[in-house]
Design an enzyme around this catalytic site. Structure first.
Site, PDB file in Angstrom:
ATOM      1  N   HIS A  30     -14.742  28.573  28.079  1.00 57.01           N
ATOM      2  CA  HIS A  30     -14.011  29.840  27.940  1.00 57.01           C
ATOM      3  C   HIS A  30     -14.439  30.580  26.683  1.00 57.01           C
ATOM      4  CE1 HIS A  30     -10.826  31.979  25.729  1.00 57.01           C
ATOM      5  NE2 HIS A  30     -10.537  32.539  26.894  1.00 57.01           N
TER       6      HIS A  30
ATOM      7  N   HIS B 189      -7.712  34.547  30.643  1.00 53.09           N
ATOM      8  CA  HIS B 189      -7.977  33.302  29.907  1.00 53.09           C
ATOM      9  C   HIS B 189      -7.973  32.096  30.842  1.00 53.09           C
ATOM     10  CE1 HIS B 189      -7.532  30.277  26.662  1.00 53.09           C
ATOM     11  NE2 HIS B 189      -6.622  29.729  27.450  1.00 53.09           N
TER      12      HIS B 189
ATOM     13  N   HIS C 186     -12.125  24.584  27.650  1.00 51.75           N
ATOM     14  CA  HIS C 186     -11.822  25.679  26.725  1.00 51.75           C
ATOM     15  C   HIS C 186     -13.063  26.103  25.930  1.00 51.75           C
ATOM     16  CE1 HIS C 186      -7.550  25.018  27.583  1.00 51.75           C
ATOM     17  NE2 HIS C 186      -7.337  26.183  27.006  1.00 51.75           N
TER      18      HIS C 186
END
Length: 387
Positions: free
Chosen positions: A255, A269, A252
């Site tokens: 990301h 996402h 994450h």
């Protein structure tokens, strides 16, 4: 007497209703929470849900507000005005992750109940007591822990089935990260609920690896519904049980860093998170000479290839991004407060840059004796990281 107060757990929505074609019949359950709902969503999601949602709201005094492109501070300020203008007593979020995060955070700020209605299985946002906030330009800024999970989650499989299959594939990528991140951040915990959360993440991973091919082959079918449940519902259980101690790690964080590249904004996402898992495994492989990370990366590459998840920057359309821009994303990913530092070793922007561009490498630079040691060393029962 000494007392210890542990942080409250926001484990699950107060009520989860799921089934095929159920949303038009949920009027009474929604009305029990409020009679003047403000419905928040994106233009496409609201249009997508309209045939299902209108019958459910026919007896209520309803207003609608679009959230724009992102859950941003400006959007939340505008929605606060809309809530006041409508004298709303309930928020209904309709859409994907950003729409639901926006609705949950707007409800949290206004101290109103919230209903979440996912229109795809791209994230577990419909479940969780967490919202991510982005800049007006679409760059991740921070997340906000909410006071509770949604008051009602309505998962209508017929509505979710109208979303492009790409969204479910992205949701699979996002859900897989629960194991690969949780086993790193929390796999050696001796706390009962943390152990349960990590083990739940492993169950989630195994279910997805086993059921995904059949689910994608028959959209809307029984196995497809099981995978939707895994991505929307079960993926939220880990965070609910583990709370802040079951942290996101590098997947994450990667990301979040990539969102600062304008070229990444068309990538979902879960697609960026799936790529981030490979980056995390590559970092583990290089820094720790981990044969387990290498084997896991090779296994995931085959799975990604079969279902269409990105393995490289080029797969996401970022193959031509300037090195200076990629370096900026790496620098942001490695900021002191980043979740990437939950890895059990230090990560520099230079090391991250190396991992970002070698996610599909076939090399395994680990001595045979080290590989044997990795294989033979017992692991903590809560992690069981035979990935």
């Amino acid at each position: 007497m000494n007392t210890t107060t542990l942080p409250p757990l926001m484990i699950a929505p107060a009520q989860v209703s799921r089934g095929t074609g159920i949303l038009p019949h949920m009027g009474a359950a929604i009305a029990a929470l409020g009679t003047r709902p403000l419905v928040i969503g994106g233009e496409r999601s609201l249009a997508q849900a309209e045939p299902w949602l209108t019958p459910a709201l026919q007896d209520l005094t309803t207003a609608t507000a679009t959230y724009g492109a992102d859950c941003s501070e400006a959007t939340l300020a505008r929605l606060s005005d809309a809530i006041a203008a409508h004298q709303a007593d309930l928020i209904i979020g309709v859409g994907g992750g950003k729409a639901l995060d926006t609705a949950k955070l707007a409800a949290h700020q206004a101290q109103l109940p919230v209903v979440t209605i996912p229109t795809s299985a791209a994230t577990c946002a419909a479940w969780t007591a967490l919202s991510n906030v982005y800049s007006e330009a679409g760059a991740f800024l921070y997340d906000v822990a909410l006071a509770r999970c949604p008051d009602l989650l309505i998962l209508d499989y017929d509505l979710v089935a109208t979303a492009p299959q790409r969204t479910l594939i992205a949701g699979i990528g996002d859900a897989l990260a629960k194991w690969y991140e949780g086993s790193v951040s929390s796999g050696d915990s001796d706390q009962t609920l943390i152990i349960a959360a990590v083990q739940q993440a492993r169950v989630l991973r195994d279910l997805l690896l086993q059921k995904t091919p059949a689910a994608l082959a028959e959209p809307g079918g029984a196995v497809w519904r099981e995978v939707v449940d895994a991505c929307v519902l079960l993926a939220g259980v880990m965070g609910g049980l583990g709370g802040a101690q079951c942290r996101t790690v590098a997947a994450h964080a990667v990301h979040n860093g990539l969102t600062h590249l304008a070229e990444s904004h068309g990538i979902l996402h879960g697609e960026k998170v799936a790529y981030g898992i490979l980056v995390q495994l590559r970092l583990e492989e290089i820094a720790q000479q981990s044969s387990l990370a290498y084997t896991s990366r090779q296994q995931l590459m085959q799975f990604y290839q079969a279902i269409g998840l990105p393995q490289t920057l080029a797969d996401m359309g970022l193959g031509d991004v300037r090195v200076s821009d990629l370096q900026r994303a790496a620098d942001i990913t490695c900021r002191p407060q980043s979740d990437i530092h939950h890895l059990p070793f230090s990560v520099t922007p230079a090391a991250l840059m190396g991992a970002l561009v070698t996610t599909t490498t076939e090399e395994m630079k680990v001595k045979k004796s080290q590989a044997a040691s990795q294989t033979a060393t017992p692991v903590h029962p809560s992690a069981a990281r035979s990935r």
